[in-house]
Design a protein around this motif. Structure first.
Motif, short mmCIF file in Angstrom:
data_model
loop_
_atom_site.label_atom_id
_atom_site.label_comp_id
_atom_site.label_asym_id
_atom_site.label_seq_id
_atom_site.Cartn_x
_atom_site.Cartn_y
_atom_site.Cartn_z
N GLN A 114 0.81 -1.22 0.00
CA GLN A 114 0.00 0.00 0.00
C GLN A 114 0.85 1.27 0.00
O GLN A 114 0.34 2.34 -0.27
N TYR A 144 3.13 2.02 -2.06
CA TYR A 144 3.62 2.31 -3.41
C TYR A 144 2.46 2.56 -4.35
O TYR A 144 1.40 1.94 -4.21
N ASP A 145 2.67 3.44 -5.31
CA ASP A 145 1.63 3.59 -6.33
C ASP A 145 1.71 2.40 -7.28
O ASP A 145 2.68 1.63 -7.25
N GLU A 146 0.71 2.23 -8.10
CA GLU A 146 0.59 1.05 -8.95
C GLU A 146 1.81 0.83 -9.85
O GLU A 146 2.34 -0.27 -9.94
N SER A 147 2.29 1.88 -10.50
CA SER A 147 3.41 1.71 -11.43
C SER A 147 4.70 1.35 -10.70
O SER A 147 5.47 0.50 -11.17
N TRP A 163 4.89 -0.16 -7.75
CA TRP A 163 4.76 -1.52 -7.23
C TRP A 163 4.97 -2.54 -8.35
O TRP A 163 5.67 -3.53 -8.17
N GLN A 164 4.41 -2.29 -9.52
CA GLN A 164 4.55 -3.23 -10.63
C GLN A 164 6.00 -3.34 -11.08
O GLN A 164 6.49 -4.43 -11.36
N SER A 167 1.37 -11.79 -7.68
CA SER A 167 0.85 -10.54 -8.22
C SER A 167 -0.61 -10.34 -7.79
O SER A 167 -0.98 -9.27 -7.31
N LYS A 187 -1.83 -7.64 -5.05
CA LYS A 187 -2.79 -6.66 -5.57
C LYS A 187 -4.00 -6.59 -4.62
O LYS A 187 -4.48 -5.51 -4.31
N ARG A 214 -3.22 -4.59 -1.62
CA ARG A 214 -3.08 -3.14 -1.85
C ARG A 214 -4.43 -2.43 -1.72
O ARG A 214 -4.46 -1.21 -1.57
N LYS A 215 -5.52 -3.17 -1.79
CA LYS A 215 -6.86 -2.55 -1.75
C LYS A 215 -7.22 -2.08 -0.38
O LYS A 215 -6.82 -2.60 0.61
#
Length: 97
Positions: free
Chosen positions: A60, A62-65, A67-68, A89, A93, A96-97
């Motif tokens: 949580q 990190y932003d999505e990009s 983290w990916q 993954s 994911k 992260r919600k």
């Protein structure tokens, strides 16, 4: 006492980020709707593959990009199989919600 002190630095100990410990991530994932029977093996994979070389990082934070990018890099370094990579993954994911 020496044996106990050695365990204190284990990647499975509470010395890591309390928000990213495997049991905390597992609780988040189950709260996100995962069946515990599916989530527990994914949690064990997270603990084994991610905690072997470094502390646990909170997805949580990190932003999505970002983290990916880290997930992709670490998947290669930890030699995840394609199935393990998909499992982690999806698992992280959900965390992260």
């Amino acid at each position: 006492l020496l044996v106990m002190a050695g365990c204190a630095t284990s990647p499975f100990s509470d010395a890591n980020d309390p928000e990213a410990r495997p049991r905390v991530i597992l609780a988040r994932v189950i709260s996100a709707g995962w069946d515990p029977k599916t989530a527990r093996p994914a949690s064990a994979l997270y603990a084994l593959k991610c905690g072997r070389c470094h502390k646990f990082y909170d997805p949580q934070a990190y932003d999505e990009s970002d983290w990916q990018m880290w997930h992709d890099k670490m998947a290669r370094k930890s030699k995840l199989t394609p199935q393990q990579e998909r499992t982690l993954s999806e698992y992280l994911k959900a965390a992260r919600k």
